[in-house]
Scaffold this motif. Structure first.
Motif, PDB file in Angstrom:
ATOM      1  N   MET A   1       0.802  -0.724   0.601  1.00  0.00           N
ATOM      2  CA  MET A   1       0.072  -0.482  -0.116  1.00  0.00           C
ATOM      3  C   MET A   1       0.936   1.502  -0.356  1.00  0.00           C
ATOM      4  N   LEU A   2       0.382   2.775  -0.879  1.00  0.00           N
ATOM      5  CA  LEU A   2       1.229   3.098  -0.780  1.00  0.00           C
ATOM      6  C   LEU A   2       1.542   3.794   0.376  1.00  0.00           C
ATOM      7  N   ALA A   3       1.018   3.597   1.038  1.00  0.00           N
ATOM      8  CA  ALA A   3       0.359   4.484   2.716  1.00  0.00           C
ATOM      9  C   ALA A   3       1.459   4.214   3.352  1.00  0.00           C
ATOM     10  N   LEU A   4       1.903   2.645   3.457  1.00  0.00           N
ATOM     11  CA  LEU A   4       2.971   2.553   3.774  1.00  0.00           C
ATOM     12  C   LEU A   4       4.725   3.035   3.072  1.00  0.00           C
ATOM     13  N   ILE A   5       4.539   2.764   2.662  1.00  0.00           N
ATOM     14  CA  ILE A   5       5.971   2.620   1.348  1.00  0.00           C
ATOM     15  C   ILE A   5       6.310   3.847   1.041  1.00  0.00           C
ATOM     16  N   VAL A   6       5.373   4.865   0.014  1.00  0.00           N
ATOM     17  CA  VAL A   6       6.245   6.435   0.016  1.00  0.00           C
ATOM     18  C   VAL A   6       5.977   7.595   1.525  1.00  0.00           C
ATOM     19  N   VAL A   7       4.763   7.394   1.477  1.00  0.00           N
ATOM     20  CA  VAL A   7       4.702   8.327   2.271  1.00  0.00           C
ATOM     21  C   VAL A   7       5.177   7.855   3.972  1.00  0.00           C
ATOM     22  N   ILE A  11       7.414  11.273   5.284  1.00  0.00           N
ATOM     23  CA  ILE A  11       6.822  11.692   6.360  1.00  0.00           C
ATOM     24  C   ILE A  11       8.370  11.815   6.991  1.00  0.00           C
ATOM     25  N   THR A  12       9.275  10.747   7.430  1.00  0.00           N
ATOM     26  CA  THR A  12      10.494  11.029   7.682  1.00  0.00           C
ATOM     27  C   THR A  12      11.347  11.762   7.212  1.00  0.00           C
ATOM     28  N   ILE A  13      11.112  12.200   6.462  1.00  0.00           N
ATOM     29  CA  ILE A  13      12.593  13.506   4.232  1.00  0.00           C
ATOM     30  C   ILE A  13      11.481  14.665   5.425  1.00  0.00           C
ATOM     31  N   HIS A  14      10.490  14.945   5.397  1.00  0.00           N
ATOM     32  CA  HIS A  14       9.572  16.216   5.581  1.00  0.00           C
ATOM     33  C   HIS A  14       9.947  16.845   7.342  1.00  0.00           C
ATOM     34  N   ASN A  15       9.884  15.533   8.139  1.00  0.00           N
ATOM     35  CA  ASN A  15       9.987  16.148   9.431  1.00  0.00           C
ATOM     36  C   ASN A  15      11.605  16.433   9.770  1.00  0.00           C
ATOM     37  N   ALA A  16      12.423  15.458   9.658  1.00  0.00           N
ATOM     38  CA  ALA A  16      13.731  16.174   9.678  1.00  0.00           C
ATOM     39  C   ALA A  16      14.053  17.386   9.031  1.00  0.00           C
ATOM     40  N   PRO A 133      -1.626  14.031   2.444  1.00  0.00           N
ATOM     41  CA  PRO A 133      -2.167  13.997   0.955  1.00  0.00           C
ATOM     42  C   PRO A 133      -2.312  13.404  -0.336  1.00  0.00           C
ATOM     43  N   ALA A 134      -1.562  14.280  -0.495  1.00  0.00           N
ATOM     44  CA  ALA A 134      -1.862  14.669  -2.182  1.00  0.00           C
ATOM     45  C   ALA A 134      -0.890  12.916  -2.480  1.00  0.00           C
ATOM     46  N   LEU A 135      -0.504  12.251  -1.458  1.00  0.00           N
ATOM     47  CA  LEU A 135       0.855  11.207  -2.167  1.00  0.00           C
ATOM     48  C   LEU A 135      -0.763   9.935  -1.612  1.00  0.00           C
ATOM     49  N   LEU A 136      -0.787  10.023  -0.895  1.00  0.00           N
ATOM     50  CA  LEU A 136      -2.220   9.028  -0.380  1.00  0.00           C
ATOM     51  C   LEU A 136      -3.663   8.987  -1.500  1.00  0.00           C
ATOM     52  N   ALA A 137      -3.635   9.964  -1.918  1.00  0.00           N
ATOM     53  CA  ALA A 137      -4.507   9.927  -3.328  1.00  0.00           C
ATOM     54  C   ALA A 137      -4.172   9.077  -4.429  1.00  0.00           C
ATOM     55  N   LEU A 138      -2.616   8.872  -4.053  1.00  0.00           N
ATOM     56  CA  LEU A 138      -2.102   8.396  -5.649  1.00  0.00           C
ATOM     57  C   LEU A 138      -2.766   6.468  -5.265  1.00  0.00           C
ATOM     58  N   ASP A 139      -3.304   6.750  -4.456  1.00  0.00           N
ATOM     59  CA  ASP A 139      -3.323   4.001  -3.908  1.00  0.00           C
ATOM     60  C   ASP A 139      -4.494   4.810  -4.714  1.00  0.00           C
ATOM     61  N   LYS A 140      -5.040   5.182  -5.556  1.00  0.00           N
ATOM     62  CA  LYS A 140      -6.200   4.918  -6.220  1.00  0.00           C
ATOM     63  C   LYS A 140      -5.549   4.145  -7.703  1.00  0.00           C
ATOM     64  N   TYR A 141      -4.538   4.599  -8.056  1.00  0.00           N
ATOM     65  CA  TYR A 141      -3.434   4.635  -9.421  1.00  0.00           C
ATOM     66  C   TYR A 141      -2.972   2.881  -8.789  1.00  0.00           C
ATOM     67  N   SER A 142      -3.562   2.520  -7.587  1.00  0.00           N
ATOM     68  CA  SER A 142      -2.849   0.932  -7.351  1.00  0.00           C
ATOM     69  C   SER A 142      -2.643   0.166  -8.966  1.00  0.00           C
ATOM     70  N   ASP A 143      -4.211  -0.172  -9.351  1.00  0.00           N
ATOM     71  CA  ASP A 143      -4.295  -0.956 -10.594  1.00  0.00           C
ATOM     72  C   ASP A 143      -3.359  -0.541 -11.310  1.00  0.00           C
ATOM     73  N   LYS A 144      -2.584   0.100 -11.449  1.00  0.00           N
ATOM     74  CA  LYS A 144      -1.551   0.493 -12.717  1.00  0.00           C
ATOM     75  C   LYS A 144      -0.650   0.867 -12.165  1.00  0.00           C
ATOM     76  N   VAL A 145       0.053   0.719 -10.910  1.00  0.00           N
ATOM     77  CA  VAL A 145       1.344   0.706 -10.925  1.00  0.00           C
ATOM     78  C   VAL A 145       1.747   0.078  -9.377  1.00  0.00           C
ATOM     79  N   ASP A 146       2.161  -1.286  -8.839  1.00  0.00           N
ATOM     80  CA  ASP A 146       2.572  -1.707  -8.325  1.00  0.00           C
ATOM     81  C   ASP A 146       3.937  -0.643  -7.505  1.00  0.00           C
TER      82      ASP A 146
END
Length: 235
Positions: A1-7, A11-16, A133-146
């Motif tokens: 799931m994108l939320a666990l992989i990219v987001v 979050i780690t980078i942004h917080n740093a 949230p912009a990245l989280l919204a990309l989950d709807k494209y999971s059928d096109k991108v692994d």
């Protein structure tokens, strides 16, 4: 799931980056009282800015074009890129001044640094909040991108690049470490995300001490534990 992989990684980078800028803001005035420490502080400021610029360049030239191409949605990330532009000028002014001070072309002034940060920080912070949230919204494209497969490859690529770059190993990674709170949200955001255990240990025990005089201005020690800032302003 994108939320666990990219987001999680973002979050780690942004917080740093946010912690790093906050540390600069809290210390930029009082550091003037200690001229012998100012060059190290300026180096920390410069590395912070260069890290942010590198992060955005990677997004705009690599990650975002891939997302738009893979999802078949041109300009999908346009609004996110436009948010970068909203504080580009302010960040450039900050970096130009820091570079000149570092080169001995201008005298350091804490109030000038403080005012410069205040000019661009609100837009920068809002962007970093909006991007999640912009990245989280990309989950709807999971059928096109692994997303999992893509991010595994991208993380490996980033690690290989940084492993072959002496500057990244000795400066870039220790900087991120100095601004990463390992206890945040019970440590679910590892530092650095997706990096091998040995690379983490090498950074912590070998590279971090090489420029410890710079990293002392960061909010975390080499173990990712929060610490007091040496020149934090009162109030």
């Amino acid at each position: 799931m994108l939320a666990l992989i990219v987001v999680r990684e973002m979050i780690t980078i942004h917080n740093a980056l946010i912690r790093g800028l906050t540390s600069i803001y809290l210390q930029c005035v009082n550091i003037e009282k200690s001229p012998e420490d100012t060059p190290d502080f300026v180096a920390f400021c410069k590395i912070w800015g260069e890290s942010l610029q590198e992060h955005h360049e990677m997004e705009e030239t690599d990650i975002f074009p891939f997302i738009e191409g893979a999802t078949g949605t041109p300009e999908l990330m346009k609004s996110t890129v436009e948010e970068h532009r909203a504080f580009d000028a302010g960040l450039a002014d900050f970096m130009t001044y820091v570079w000149k001070v570092d080169a001995g072309e201008e005298k350091y002034g804490g109030q000038k640094v403080k005012a410069s940060i205040e000019a661009f920080a609100p837009a920068m912070h809002q962007h970093m909040v909006n991007e999640i949230p912009a990245l989280l919204a990309l989950d709807k494209y999971s059928d096109k991108v692994d997303w999992e497969e893509y991010w595994k490859k991208k993380a490996a690529e980033i690690f290989e690049k940084k492993s072959s770059d002496p500057t990244a190993k000795a400066i870039g990674l220790p900087f991120v470490l100095s601004c990463t709170d390992a206890t945040f949200e019970d440590g679910v955001h590892p530092w650095p995300p997706n990096f091998p255990w040995m690379a983490k240990m090498t950074t912590r025990y070998y590279y971090f001490p090489q420029h410890g005089n710079w990293w002392r201005f960061g909010p975390a020690d080499s173990a990712g534990q929060s610490r007091e800032l040496p020149f934090a302003r009162a109030g």
